[in-house]
Design an enzyme around this catalytic site. Structure first.
Site, PDB file in Angstrom:
ATOM      1  N   ASN A   9       0.879  -1.264   0.201  1.00 41.59           N
ATOM      2  CA  ASN A   9      -0.064  -0.197   0.191  1.00 41.59           C
ATOM      3  C   ASN A   9       1.071   1.361  -0.032  1.00 41.59           C
ATOM      4  OD1 ASN A   9      -1.791   1.910   0.452  1.00 41.59           O
ATOM      5  ND2 ASN A   9      -2.449   1.530   2.519  1.00 41.59           N
ATOM      6  N   TRP A  10       0.961   1.698  -1.181  1.00 40.26           N
ATOM      7  CA  TRP A  10       2.050   2.876  -1.494  1.00 40.26           C
ATOM      8  C   TRP A  10       1.422   4.224  -0.604  1.00 40.26           C
ATOM      9  CZ3 TRP A  10       3.921   2.487  -7.115  1.00 40.26           C
ATOM     10  CH2 TRP A  10       4.842   1.172  -6.998  1.00 40.26           C
ATOM     11  N   LYS A  11       0.104   4.143  -0.401  1.00 41.29           N
ATOM     12  CA  LYS A  11      -0.578   5.544   0.092  1.00 41.29           C
ATOM     13  C   LYS A  11      -0.505   6.660  -0.771  1.00 41.29           C
ATOM     14  CE  LYS A  11       0.038   3.393   4.795  1.00 41.29           C
ATOM     15  NZ  LYS A  11      -0.019   3.513   6.062  1.00 41.29           N
ATOM     16  N   HIS A  90      -9.759   1.301   5.127  1.00 42.21           N
ATOM     17  CA  HIS A  90      -8.322   1.359   5.838  1.00 42.21           C
ATOM     18  C   HIS A  90      -8.373   2.627   6.990  1.00 42.21           C
ATOM     19  CE1 HIS A  90      -4.153   2.745   6.508  1.00 42.21           C
ATOM     20  NE2 HIS A  90      -3.685   1.603   5.987  1.00 42.21           N
ATOM     21  N   GLU A  92      -6.702   5.034   7.997  1.00 35.25           N
ATOM     22  CA  GLU A  92      -6.446   6.461   7.741  1.00 35.25           C
ATOM     23  C   GLU A  92      -7.931   7.163   6.870  1.00 35.25           C
ATOM     24  OE1 GLU A  92      -2.846   5.746   5.444  1.00 35.25           O
ATOM     25  OE2 GLU A  92      -1.766   5.346   7.320  1.00 35.25           O
ATOM     26  N   GLU A 159      -5.161  -4.472  11.026  1.00 36.34           N
ATOM     27  CA  GLU A 159      -4.022  -3.304  11.062  1.00 36.34           C
ATOM     28  C   GLU A 159      -4.471  -2.636  12.383  1.00 36.34           C
ATOM     29  OE1 GLU A 159      -2.113  -2.314   7.236  1.00 36.34           O
ATOM     30  OE2 GLU A 159      -3.754  -1.175   7.510  1.00 36.34           O
ATOM     31  N   GLY A 165       2.565   2.900  10.823  1.00 33.83           N
ATOM     32  CA  GLY A 165       3.476   3.909  10.684  1.00 33.83           C
ATOM     33  C   GLY A 165       4.171   4.597  11.889  1.00 33.83           C
ATOM     34  N   SER A 204       3.672  -1.501  10.500  1.00 38.07           N
ATOM     35  CA  SER A 204       5.181  -1.480  10.811  1.00 38.07           C
ATOM     36  C   SER A 204       5.700  -2.770  10.596  1.00 38.07           C
ATOM     37  CB  SER A 204       5.355  -1.138  12.127  1.00 38.07           C
ATOM     38  OG  SER A 204       4.867   0.329  12.264  1.00 38.07           O
ATOM     39  N   GLY A 225       3.011  -0.923   4.444  1.00 41.74           N
ATOM     40  CA  GLY A 225       2.959   0.537   4.041  1.00 41.74           C
ATOM     41  C   GLY A 225       4.338   1.116   3.647  1.00 41.74           C
ATOM     42  N   GLY A 226       4.890   1.692   4.431  1.00 39.43           N
ATOM     43  CA  GLY A 226       6.312   2.341   4.544  1.00 39.43           C
ATOM     44  C   GLY A 226       7.323   1.491   3.880  1.00 39.43           C
TER      45      GLY A 226
HETATM   46  P1  13P Z   1       2.992   0.934   7.749  1.00 42.00           P
HETATM   47  O1  13P Z   1       3.787  -0.608   7.143  1.00 42.00           O
HETATM   48  O2  13P Z   1       3.807   1.996   7.144  1.00 42.00           O
HETATM   49  O3  13P Z   1       2.926   0.928   9.167  1.00 42.00           O
HETATM   50  O4  13P Z   1       1.557   1.056   7.281  1.00 42.00           O
HETATM   51  C1  13P Z   1       0.833  -0.011   7.208  1.00 42.00           C
HETATM   52  C2  13P Z   1      -0.535   0.239   6.374  1.00 42.00           C
HETATM   53  O5  13P Z   1      -1.138   1.112   6.955  1.00 42.00           O
HETATM   54  C3  13P Z   1      -0.589  -0.624   5.278  1.00 42.00           C
HETATM   55  O6  13P Z   1      -1.949  -0.405   4.842  1.00 42.00           O
END
Ligand code: 13P
Length: 244
Positions: A9-11, A90, A92, A159, A165, A204, A225-226
């Site tokens: 998930n590149w956001k 998600h 967010e 999650e 993050g 994470s 994510g990251g």
């Molecule tokens: P991180 O891996 O950056 O914690 O993000 C997780 C995430 O929200 C994937 O959808």
């Protein structure tokens, strides 16, 4: 046999260069039957289709199919430009864009109608966890988010909001406990589906902690994510999923 899966998930990050890097490395990411899915920002999906090996997902879709909804993208449009999966709910989007469980349920229905596989994201906040409400919140998100869903065409990602993050990962035991809760809930709806549905952990995940998380009985891979913005780190995570 459950399908092992890792989703990037590149956001609000990445672009055509990162897509090309992923395409170059695709064979090593997907070895041993791990289903790898990349969710770039939706404007890049059409360009990403030029790399036919990539399996693509969108980060969200509209609950609506068409009409006066400025800025929205329908599930059918996303499917047309190459998406096969879509993240829904998600944290967010729940926190920042008003995605309630009712909206989530409508988005999942819209996604399935357009032949996208929804990836339902569930998770509790730090406050909910410390108040002892984790299980209650997760079950509520499942029950209300999946009201109209076809469970046979679905992925669920756990999650914990406090782990996204932040560098603070759920311990393998904490993650397994909630994954077992989710699989039990699915089994109450349909035992056959529970045996097959991929349940992913997100929050994470890094090359250093992926293997231990993915070795847990009910964890079938990760939503990243990251660490999915660095192809070498992401490759190490995919390798951990190959060894489940
Ligand atoms: P991180 O891996 O950056 O914690 O993000 C997780 C995430 O929200 C994937 O959808």
């Amino acid at each position: 046999m459950r399908q092992n899966m890792v989703i990037a998930n590149w956001k609000l990050n990445g672009g055509t260069e990162l897509i090309a890097e992923f395409a170059n490395q695709w064979d090593s990411l997907t070895a041993n039957n791990v289903q790898v899915v990349v969710c770039p920002p939706a404007v890049y999906l059409a360009a990403a289709q030029a790399h036919p090996s990539l399996v693509l997902g969108a980060q969200s879709c509209s609950a609506y199919q068409e009409g006066a909804y400025t800025g929205e993208l329908s599930a059918a449009m996303l499917h047309e430009v190459g998406a096969r999966y879509v993240l829904v709910g998600h944290s967010e989007r729940r926190a920042m864009f008003g995605e309630t469980d009712e909206v989530v349920a409508n988005k999942i229905a819209a996604a399935q109608q357009a032949n996208l596989v929804p990836v339902l994201c569930v998770g509790e906040t730090a406050e909910q966890r410390s108040a002892g409400f984790t299980a209650k919140i997760i079950l509520q998100q499942l029950e209300q988010g999946l009201l109209q869903a076809d469970l046979t065409r679905l992925v669920i990602a756990y999650e914990p909001v406090w782990a996204i993050g932040t560098g603070e990962t759920a311990s393998p035991a904490q993650a397994q406990e909630i994954h077992a809760l989710i699989r039990n809930w699915v089994a109450q709806q349909d035992k056959g589906v529970a045996a097959k549905i991929p349940l992913l952990y997100g929050g994470s995940v890094k090359p250093e902690n992926a293997a231990e998380l993915f070795q847990q009985q009910d964890i079938d891979g990760g939503l990243i994510g990251g660490a999915s913005l660095d192809v070498e780190q992401f490759k190490a995570i995919c390798t951990a999923a190959q060894e489940i």
